[in-house]
Motif scaffolding. Structure first.
Motif, PDB file in Angstrom:
ATOM      1  N   PRO A   1      13.163  -5.458   6.976  1.00 49.46           N
ATOM      2  CA  PRO A   1      12.478  -4.638   7.985  1.00 49.46           C
ATOM      3  C   PRO A   1      11.215  -5.314   8.530  1.00 49.46           C
ATOM      4  O   PRO A   1      10.970  -5.305   9.741  1.00 49.46           O
ATOM      5  N   GLY A   2      10.444  -5.906   7.636  1.00 49.38           N
ATOM      6  CA  GLY A   2       9.236  -6.618   8.073  1.00 49.38           C
ATOM      7  C   GLY A   2       9.581  -7.839   8.905  1.00 49.38           C
ATOM      8  O   GLY A   2       8.922  -8.136   9.901  1.00 49.38           O
ATOM      9  N   GLN A   3      10.636  -8.556   8.495  1.00 51.62           N
ATOM     10  CA  GLN A   3      11.053  -9.750   9.253  1.00 51.62           C
ATOM     11  C   GLN A   3      11.459  -9.339  10.675  1.00 51.62           C
ATOM     12  O   GLN A   3      11.095 -10.006  11.648  1.00 51.62           O
ATOM     13  N   ILE A   4      12.218  -8.251  10.786  1.00 50.85           N
ATOM     14  CA  ILE A   4      12.724  -7.843  12.112  1.00 50.85           C
ATOM     15  C   ILE A   4      11.567  -7.364  12.997  1.00 50.85           C
ATOM     16  O   ILE A   4      11.473  -7.748  14.168  1.00 50.85           O
ATOM     17  N   CYS A   5      10.665  -6.546  12.433  1.00 47.73           N
ATOM     18  CA  CYS A   5       9.510  -6.102  13.233  1.00 47.73           C
ATOM     19  C   CYS A   5       8.690  -7.309  13.685  1.00 47.73           C
ATOM     20  O   CYS A   5       8.255  -7.397  14.840  1.00 47.73           O
ATOM     21  N   SER A   6       8.499  -8.254  12.774  1.00 53.11           N
ATOM     22  CA  SER A   6       7.732  -9.449  13.114  1.00 53.11           C
ATOM     23  C   SER A   6       8.449 -10.267  14.187  1.00 53.11           C
ATOM     24  O   SER A   6       7.826 -10.746  15.143  1.00 53.11           O
ATOM     25  N   ALA A   7       9.766 -10.418  14.025  1.00 50.01           N
ATOM     26  CA  ALA A   7      10.545 -11.242  14.969  1.00 50.01           C
ATOM     27  C   ALA A   7      10.478 -10.663  16.378  1.00 50.01           C
ATOM     28  O   ALA A   7      10.346 -11.406  17.363  1.00 50.01           O
ATOM     29  N   VAL A   8      10.549  -9.335  16.471  1.00 48.43           N
ATOM     30  CA  VAL A   8      10.460  -8.692  17.793  1.00 48.43           C
ATOM     31  C   VAL A   8       9.101  -9.017  18.417  1.00 48.43           C
ATOM     32  O   VAL A   8       9.006  -9.394  19.597  1.00 48.43           O
TER      33      VAL A   8
ATOM     34  N   SER B   1       0.095 -20.640  19.365  1.00 46.26           N
ATOM     35  CA  SER B   1       0.080 -20.616  17.891  1.00 46.26           C
ATOM     36  C   SER B   1      -0.503 -21.941  17.412  1.00 46.26           C
ATOM     37  O   SER B   1      -0.852 -22.823  18.208  1.00 46.26           O
ATOM     38  N   HIS B   2      -0.527 -22.129  16.105  1.00 40.01           N
ATOM     39  CA  HIS B   2      -1.064 -23.351  15.515  1.00 40.01           C
ATOM     40  C   HIS B   2      -0.267 -24.591  15.936  1.00 40.01           C
ATOM     41  O   HIS B   2      -0.806 -25.698  15.975  1.00 40.01           O
ATOM     42  N   VAL B   3       1.023 -24.408  16.247  1.00 36.19           N
ATOM     43  CA  VAL B   3       1.832 -25.588  16.604  1.00 36.19           C
ATOM     44  C   VAL B   3       2.025 -25.738  18.111  1.00 36.19           C
ATOM     45  O   VAL B   3       2.723 -26.659  18.553  1.00 36.19           O
ATOM     46  N   SER B   4       1.424 -24.862  18.898  1.00 34.89           N
ATOM     47  CA  SER B   4       1.566 -25.001  20.358  1.00 34.89           C
ATOM     48  C   SER B   4       0.865 -26.275  20.816  1.00 34.89           C
ATOM     49  O   SER B   4      -0.233 -26.599  20.334  1.00 34.89           O
ATOM     50  N   ALA B   5       1.498 -26.983  21.757  1.00 31.47           N
ATOM     51  CA  ALA B   5       0.940 -28.247  22.226  1.00 31.47           C
ATOM     52  C   ALA B   5      -0.334 -28.013  23.028  1.00 31.47           C
ATOM     53  O   ALA B   5      -1.227 -28.876  23.078  1.00 31.47           O
ATOM     54  N   SER B   6      -0.443 -26.847  23.630  1.00 30.08           N
ATOM     55  CA  SER B   6      -1.599 -26.589  24.487  1.00 30.08           C
ATOM     56  C   SER B   6      -2.077 -25.156  24.275  1.00 30.08           C
ATOM     57  O   SER B   6      -1.270 -24.269  23.979  1.00 30.08           O
ATOM     58  N   LEU B   7      -3.372 -24.971  24.427  1.00 24.61           N
ATOM     59  CA  LEU B   7      -3.909 -23.616  24.288  1.00 24.61           C
ATOM     60  C   LEU B   7      -3.828 -22.855  25.603  1.00 24.61           C
ATOM     61  O   LEU B   7      -4.037 -21.645  25.643  1.00 24.61           O
ATOM     62  N   THR B   8      -3.551 -23.598  26.680  1.00 21.70           N
ATOM     63  CA  THR B   8      -3.563 -22.954  27.995  1.00 21.70           C
ATOM     64  C   THR B   8      -2.169 -22.814  28.596  1.00 21.70           C
ATOM     65  O   THR B   8      -1.906 -21.868  29.329  1.00 21.70           O
TER      66      THR B   8
ATOM     67  N   GLY C   1       2.269  -2.173  19.981  1.00 22.42           N
ATOM     68  CA  GLY C   1       3.020  -3.362  20.406  1.00 22.42           C
ATOM     69  C   GLY C   1       2.701  -4.632  19.638  1.00 22.42           C
ATOM     70  O   GLY C   1       3.334  -5.657  19.867  1.00 22.42           O
ATOM     71  N   GLN C   2       1.721  -4.575  18.743  1.00 21.62           N
ATOM     72  CA  GLN C   2       1.361  -5.787  18.001  1.00 21.62           C
ATOM     73  C   GLN C   2       1.695  -5.612  16.535  1.00 21.62           C
ATOM     74  O   GLN C   2       1.534  -4.527  15.975  1.00 21.62           O
ATOM     75  N   ARG C   3       2.145  -6.706  15.919  1.00 18.79           N
ATOM     76  CA  ARG C   3       2.530  -6.594  14.501  1.00 18.79           C
ATOM     77  C   ARG C   3       1.289  -6.647  13.622  1.00 18.79           C
ATOM     78  O   ARG C   3       0.373  -7.430  13.874  1.00 18.79           O
TER      79      ARG C   3
ATOM     80  N   ASP D   1      10.211 -24.491  15.997  1.00 14.72           N
ATOM     81  CA  ASP D   1       8.898 -24.720  15.374  1.00 14.72           C
ATOM     82  C   ASP D   1       7.946 -23.550  15.651  1.00 14.72           C
ATOM     83  O   ASP D   1       7.221 -23.094  14.773  1.00 14.72           O
ATOM     84  N   GLU D   2       7.937 -23.110  16.924  1.00 14.99           N
ATOM     85  CA  GLU D   2       7.071 -21.975  17.289  1.00 14.99           C
ATOM     86  C   GLU D   2       7.466 -20.729  16.492  1.00 14.99           C
ATOM     87  O   GLU D   2       6.610 -20.015  15.971  1.00 14.99           O
ATOM     88  N   MET D   3       8.757 -20.500  16.397  1.00 11.85           N
ATOM     89  CA  MET D   3       9.206 -19.288  15.703  1.00 11.85           C
ATOM     90  C   MET D   3       8.903 -19.386  14.214  1.00 11.85           C
ATOM     91  O   MET D   3       8.441 -18.428  13.598  1.00 11.85           O
ATOM     92  N   ARG D   4       9.149 -20.566  13.627  1.00  4.85           N
ATOM     93  CA  ARG D   4       8.881 -20.740  12.187  1.00  4.85           C
ATOM     94  C   ARG D   4       7.399 -20.520  11.876  1.00  4.85           C
ATOM     95  O   ARG D   4       7.043 -19.842  10.929  1.00  4.85           O
ATOM     96  N   GLU D   5       6.552 -21.150  12.694  1.00  2.00           N
ATOM     97  CA  GLU D   5       5.118 -21.022  12.474  1.00  2.00           C
ATOM     98  C   GLU D   5       4.685 -19.554  12.552  1.00  2.00           C
ATOM     99  O   GLU D   5       3.955 -19.048  11.701  1.00  2.00           O
ATOM    100  N   ARG D   6       5.170 -18.871  13.594  1.00  3.11           N
ATOM    101  CA  ARG D   6       4.743 -17.481  13.800  1.00  3.11           C
ATOM    102  C   ARG D   6       5.332 -16.540  12.754  1.00  3.11           C
ATOM    103  O   ARG D   6       4.768 -15.477  12.487  1.00  3.11           O
TER     104      ARG D   6
END
Ligand code: FES
Ligand code: FES
Length: 213
Positions: free
Chosen positions: A148-155, A167-174, A98-100, A182-187
């Protein structure tokens, strides 16, 4: 003058002689290397059993075989692409339990019993995964090599956000991250597209995220 000539010949002779000595002294090294190559021990093989796209696949591989090469060369699942072979482009992204991951950076023998999903296992031409359908709808590719890599990653990215992984751009860690561009681009930043289909990829991901919400 003769002395000078002799001196010149003598210098030339020294240089030629020196080169010959250097060449001769290299011969034993070359011989040793050749002999060593001839007596190299056979590669060590190991059995590994993977669950690939829902099917058990038993393999015997050289222990140095990457997961990427095992998928492409041993199992002939060539949907997963080799871009850089150094963990820098994301073309080889597959899902493991389940993890890329970048399948070029891990050895096949490290995945005994693991559930591996490649692009072939996400959907079929008759029954596309929603992310595959969205990539087609939004023109999320041009040459398609990174796709293929983009799609697996996107899922996996949408699952990561849903699970609350910051992620690095998340406003909070909790707090749970929002599904933003922004979240999608960063990830997705580890998946390189030399055709530059990035904005369409984000549109495709957005559509799938909205449909899931
Ligand atoms: S081929 Fe694995 S990251 Fe580029
Ligand atoms: S579509 Fe060509 S590299 Fe991404």
């Amino acid at each position: 003058m003769e002395t000078t000539g002799d001196a010149e010949i003598s210098r030339r002779g020294i240089i030629v002689g020196g080169a010959a000595v250097a060449a001769l002294s290299a011969v034993p090294d070359v011989q040793a290397a050749t002999q060593a190559a001839g007596t190299q021990p056979a590669p060590s093989l190991m059995k590994v059993s993977l669950q690939v796209n829902g099917k058990r696949r038993d393999l015997q591989v050289d222990t140095r075989t990457t997961l990427l090469d095992a998928l492409r060369e041993n199992l002939h699942l060539t949907g997963t692409k080799k871009g850089c072979d150094h963990g820098q482009c994301g073309a080889c992204t597959v899902l493991v339990d389940g993890q890329r991951i970048n399948s070029c950076l891990t050895l096949a023998v490290m995945h005994e019993g693991d559930k591996i999903v490649t692009i072939e296992g996400l959907g079929t031409p008759d029954k596309l995964h929603p992310m595959q359908a969205a990539f087609i709808k939004h023109d999320g590719y041009q040459c398609g090599y990174c796709t293929p890599g983009q799609i697996c990653s996107a899922v996996a990215v949408l699952d990561e956000i849903k699970a609350g992984t910051p992620s690095h751009v998340s406003a909070s860690l909790t707090d749970k991250p929002a599904i933003t561009a922004d979240e999608m681009r960063e990830r997705m930043s580890g998946n390189i597209c030399r055709c530059g289909a990035y904005s369409n990829i984000i549109e495709a991901m957005n559509e799938v995220a909205e449909a899931r919400a």
